[in-house]
Design an enzyme around this catalytic site. Structure first.
Site, short mmCIF file in Angstrom:
data_model
loop_
_atom_site.label_atom_id
_atom_site.label_comp_id
_atom_site.label_asym_id
_atom_site.label_seq_id
_atom_site.Cartn_x
_atom_site.Cartn_y
_atom_site.Cartn_z
N HIS A 93 -4.09 0.72 -6.31
CA HIS A 93 -4.40 1.35 -5.02
C HIS A 93 -5.79 0.96 -4.53
CE1 HIS A 93 -5.78 4.68 -2.35
NE2 HIS A 93 -4.61 4.41 -1.80
N ILE A 119 -6.63 8.91 -0.75
CA ILE A 119 -6.77 8.65 0.68
C ILE A 119 -5.81 7.54 1.07
CG2 ILE A 119 -8.55 6.87 0.55
CD1 ILE A 119 -9.88 8.39 2.97
N HIS A 131 0.83 -1.21 0.00
CA HIS A 131 0.00 0.00 0.00
C HIS A 131 0.87 1.26 0.00
CE1 HIS A 131 -3.19 2.64 2.20
NE2 HIS A 131 -3.11 2.93 0.92
N ASN A 191 -6.50 -0.77 -0.84
CA ASN A 191 -6.92 0.25 0.12
C ASN A 191 -8.37 0.14 0.58
OD1 ASN A 191 -6.32 3.00 1.49
ND2 ASN A 191 -8.22 3.36 0.37
N HIS A 195 1.49 5.13 -2.75
CA HIS A 195 1.70 6.51 -2.28
C HIS A 195 3.12 7.02 -2.54
CE1 HIS A 195 -2.06 7.14 0.10
NE2 HIS A 195 -2.08 5.81 0.05
#
Length: 895
Positions: free
Chosen positions: A745, A895, A555, A749, A560
């Protein structure tokens, strides 16, 4: 239905072609080219565009014979400013009264045919109108001005303004309206005297830039790059690189020292530079501040800001958890499993004096704080996660343990076992004997004599979840942390005839130390009570390893952290009017802001991740180890990832064949990947005619060079980087970036609460060693008498569980302003007919995928996604409603 972010009024049928303001005469264009040639400029290639777009932008063959001026009305739509007071508010109100709120300057796309230089800009002040948030300016523009290629905006207020769009209307005829889509903050001239530049909706490669805006294109990029000096200010839009050296403020707490990530010793992707000063104690570590700089247009919208704030989350948790402490002090551990169930039924009564803490956490995670009916009392009560709602005992079964490696929260780590015996690659002098405890005899016994290990390898029936070598160097370090333990682990699975996996055995290893030899043992489900309970404890350890790796690597790192360099390079090297910038733009929305907030409150020293997940202060450092050992850009593409893990192979025709036919993540993911790649292919083919166009695009080449050599500088010399020298390679590069920000993602997530909200299914920490490691008499006696109690004492404490569950609830939620891939189209896409047609096909394919996923989830032959009590795999369904839904693929990592 395709939605526009802003209303799009530009069309081929508008009256723009009749307006000399937006017309380029053939004679002027000819003179302009001759003047450019005489001045030593290059002769420009023919613009790549369709006829209707040329008309929309005002191309015309009419010749202006007599100069005359036209009245152009500019209507500016701004976001209504909040009714707040500030020191200079009175001065701004006076400016508004005098009609001098915004200074607009129109920039022609053409050069002056007489001088060969840029035409003189047409200026005008915009004043407030009776419609709130609307400003208007009237300007007298020469008829020979040519197409407006850009608008410069100077904000006369002392505060920034958010502009939505600017419409230019000729002679009061609405049909002539040309819209400049802004969606950006315009700084005050008192903060920066340079005006903002906004280009037209038309996209241009560098070589096709209209000469009148060529200098502006270059200047804007120089502004965005900055000079690499000084501390960045809130209003700025500067993109630059820095290392991860701001996770702890040593001047406040020396225990917050963390290694600088982004070096030969600790390789890592780069983050956005803030320019904050260094700490006094360590000149390599950056001071922390209450807010973290990100370029202004990367920050959350008002709606997004209200629905997520990592800082508010942390403040609320830190305030409310101490208030809960007296209620659970006597029972830090969950005494029995029904007490865990109470979190979803009765809840935990909140103290009446919780006050502001209650309001903070209720605002951030309203689903969790609920009022008791007919009272004013509140309880902390969690929603029942879907997997527990469907089958509350599923987490305990081996079948579900195996199924989630293919259709759970972290379906991207399981690998085909290709070599036997299994041997560690670590130094035996440091860690002990490299041979695995998972022997041939043990695995064949657990396969019930169906086949030998060699036969299983040949028929691709054995798979492994391998957290041995990556974690073993951290075992002794983690064990020094309070209430944490760690092993290196391997889990081997067998693929049955029905296409489902069953776990055969788990190996747990403790490396040797100066005082103890290496310890390792294989665990199986067994036929007696003792072996069965040891197996359950071993599974808890493996699940903890998988949970930590998922959060920090699958993740955080792979989405990110690794995407932020793409965003920085895109803004530094690709103009706002470059077609590749406009393709990628929605895929980068909010990512830099969410990453900054993560550094502030989630992955920082003593942040939520360090506090609640087993790696503790080694959390982000461990992700650096994984980056160094495993991350490759080429295998971030889903097909290449599957092939590299042995979960797929390429046939002679180039098509993929899955090793496990019913692999929900791969089945659905490949459909999404194919949609993305076709969309990227269609888009690239519209703007690039040949591979030579790719190689000759100076902005594109600078962008890809910077991604490799600055954004991922620690991996710049790796041989697996794609060369951006062909249309095929560009499509693969773009598809990979777009997949990681969207499908990858979404898959790792938005199911966090569904699978981790019931924490025994995915514990974030195991606090006790498995009893047979030391076989101490007291531990074994306790285990033999009350094995369930030992399991509960190993799982997260009540405090840890509540903190993680609250965090996962908000991290799994879609914002009301979420932009789902294929649902929202960029104005620049919809203004170009060929791009619009390609986008509509892309959107239609995604809707078809959604229907296919529903069909697959209802097909009883797909036992990994359909069956009694099984949660259907919906993480890669493209669209969703707001909230915690376990589905929906936003364009970006928001997010």
């Amino acid at each position: 239905m395709i939605h526009l972010k802003q209303p799009l009024v530009l069309s081929a049928q508008s009256g723009n072609v009749a307006s000399p303001l937006f017309a380029a005469t053939a004679a002027a264009s000819s003179q302009q080219r001759r003047a450019s040639s005489k001045a030593g400029g290059r002769v420009r290639t023919r613009r790549i565009s369709c006829a209707s777009t040329e008309e929309a932008m005002g191309a015309s063959t009419s010749v202006t014979t007599k100069e005359r001026n036209l009245t152009v009305t500019a209507i500016v739509t701004a976001q209504a400013a909040p009714a707040s007071m500030y020191i200079s508010r009175g001065l701004d109100d006076i400016q508004d009264l005098f009609g001098k709120t915004l200074l607009l300057e129109l920039v022609s796309s053409e050069l002056d045919p007489k001088t060969g230089r840029e035409r003189e800009k047409v200026k005008g002040f915009a004043h407030m109108t009776l419609n709130q948030g609307t400003y208007e300016a009237k300007m007298s523009v020469p008829a020979s001005f040519g197409p407006v290629g850009a608008v410069l905006v100077e904000n006369e207020h002392h505060r920034e303004m958010f502009l939505k769009d600017i419409k230019l209307i000729t002679g009061g005829d609405e049909s002539t309206a040309i819209t400049f889509h802004i969606d950006s903050w315009v700084h005050s001239k008192f903060d920066n005297p340079e005006p903002r530049v906004f280009f037209s909706v038309r996209s241009y490669l560098p070589s096709q830039t209209p000469p009148g805006i060529e200098a502006l294109r270059k200047k804007e990029l120089e502004t965005l790059r900055g000079d690499g000096q000084g501390e960045r200010k809130f209003h700025e839009r500067v993109y630059d690189y820095d290392t991860y050296n701001d996770l702890g403020d040593l001047d406040k707490n020396i225990e917050h020292r963390r290694p600088v990530l982004g070096s030969k010793e600790h390789p890592y992707p780069r983050r956005c530079r803030t320019g904050r000063p260094m700490t006094i104690i360590d000149p390599k570590t950056e001071k922390r501040s209450s807010t973290v700089y990100v370029p202004r247009d990367e920050q959350f919208s008002g709606i997004k800001g209200l629905t997520f704030s990592a800082t508010t989350l942390r403040t609320g948790l830190h305030a409310i958890l101490p208030a809960l402490a007296p209620l659970i002090k006597k029972s830090e551990n969950f005494p029995h499993f029904p007490s865990i169930d109470d979190l979803y039924s009765d809840g935990i009564p909140l103290p009446a004096d919780a006050g502001a803490s209650l309001h903070i956490i209720r605002d951030v995670i309203p689903r969790v704080v609920q009022m008791i009916e007919n009272t004013t009392d509140h309880v902390l009560r969690f929603e029942v996660p879907h997997m527990v709602e469907r089958d509350r005992f599923s987490w305990f079964r081996d079948e579900e343990f195996a199924r989630q490696t293919l259709a759970g929260l972290n379906p991207i780590c399981i690998r085909l076992l290709t070599e036997f015996p299994i041997v560690s690659k670590l130094d035996p002098a440091v860690y002990g004997p490299p041979e695995s405890a998972l022997t041939r005899e043990l695995l064949e016994k657990m396969m019930n004599g169906l086949m030998t290990v060699d036969e299983a390898l040949e028929s691709k029936r054995l798979f492994m979840l391998d957290y041995h070598d990556v974690f073993l160097p951290y075992v002794h370090k983690v064990r020094e942390l309070p209430e944490r333990t760690l092993y290196g682990s391997r889990t081997v699975f067998f693929l049955g005839d029905e296409g489902t996996l069953m776990p055969l055995a788990i190996e747990l290893t403790r490396p040797q130390s100066p005082t103890k030899p290496q310890w390792k043992r294989a665990f199986t489900s067994g036929s007696d009570a003792t072996e069965s309970w040891l197996w359950k404890l071993a599974k808890a350890h493996v699940l903890t390893h998988d949970t930590g790796y998922h959060q920090l690597v699958s993740h955080w790192l792979r989405t990110h952290a690794c995407v932020e360099p793409y965003i920085i390079a895109t803004n530094r090297q690709l103009s706002r009017i470059h077609p590749v910038y406009r393709l990628l733009h929605p895929h980068f929305r909010y990512t830099m802001e969410i990453n900054a907030l993560a550094r502030e409150s989630l992955i920082n020293a003593d942040g939520i991740i360090e506090d609640a997940f087993w790696p503790g202060k080694y959390s982000v450092e461990l992700s650096s180890v994984a980056y160094a050992a495993t991350w490759q850009f080429n295998t971030e593409a889903l097909p290449e990832d599957l092939v590299s893990r042995g979960l797929a192979m390429r046939r002679e025709d180039g098509e993929l064949e899955l090793t496990i036919k019913d692999y929900p993540y791969a089945n659905d993911g490949l459909q999404i990947w194919n949609c993305i790649k076709q969309w990227a292919t269609d888009y690239v083919n519209i703007y690039y005619n040949s591979d030579e166009d790719i190689a000759g695009d100076e902005e594109l080449q600078a962008w890809w060079e910077e991604v490799r050599t600055k954004g991922h500088a620690d991996k710049k010399d790796e041989p697996w980087w794609l060369v951006c020298n062909s249309k095929d390679n560009l499509v693969q590069i773009l598809s990979t970036i777009m997949w990681v920000t969207s499908g990858h993602h979404a898959a790792v997530n938005f199911g966090q609460y569904h699978f981790g909200g019931y924490f025994p299914n995915r514990p974030t920490v195991v606090r006790m060693n498995i009893p047979v490691e030391e076989s101490r008499e007291d531990e074994m006696k306790k285990f033999m008498a009350r094995p369930e109690e030992v399991l509960l004492q190993s799982l997260p404490s009540q405090m840890q569980a509540i903190k993680v569950m609250a965090t996962l609830d908000i991290l799994s939620s879609h914002s009301p302003d979420e932009e789902y891939m294929g649902e929202y189209g960029e104005p620049a896409w919809l203004a170009e007919p060929r791009v619009k047609a390609a986008f509509e096909k892309f959107s239609g394919r995604l809707k078809e995928v959604e229907g296919t996923i529903d069909e697959q989830n209802n097909n009883p032959e797909n036992k990994n996604r359909c069956g009694a009590g099984i949660v259907p795999y919906e993480l890669l369904k493209p669209f969703s409603e707001p909230g915690v839904t376990g589905m929906g693929i936003p364009y970006s990592i928001s997010i």
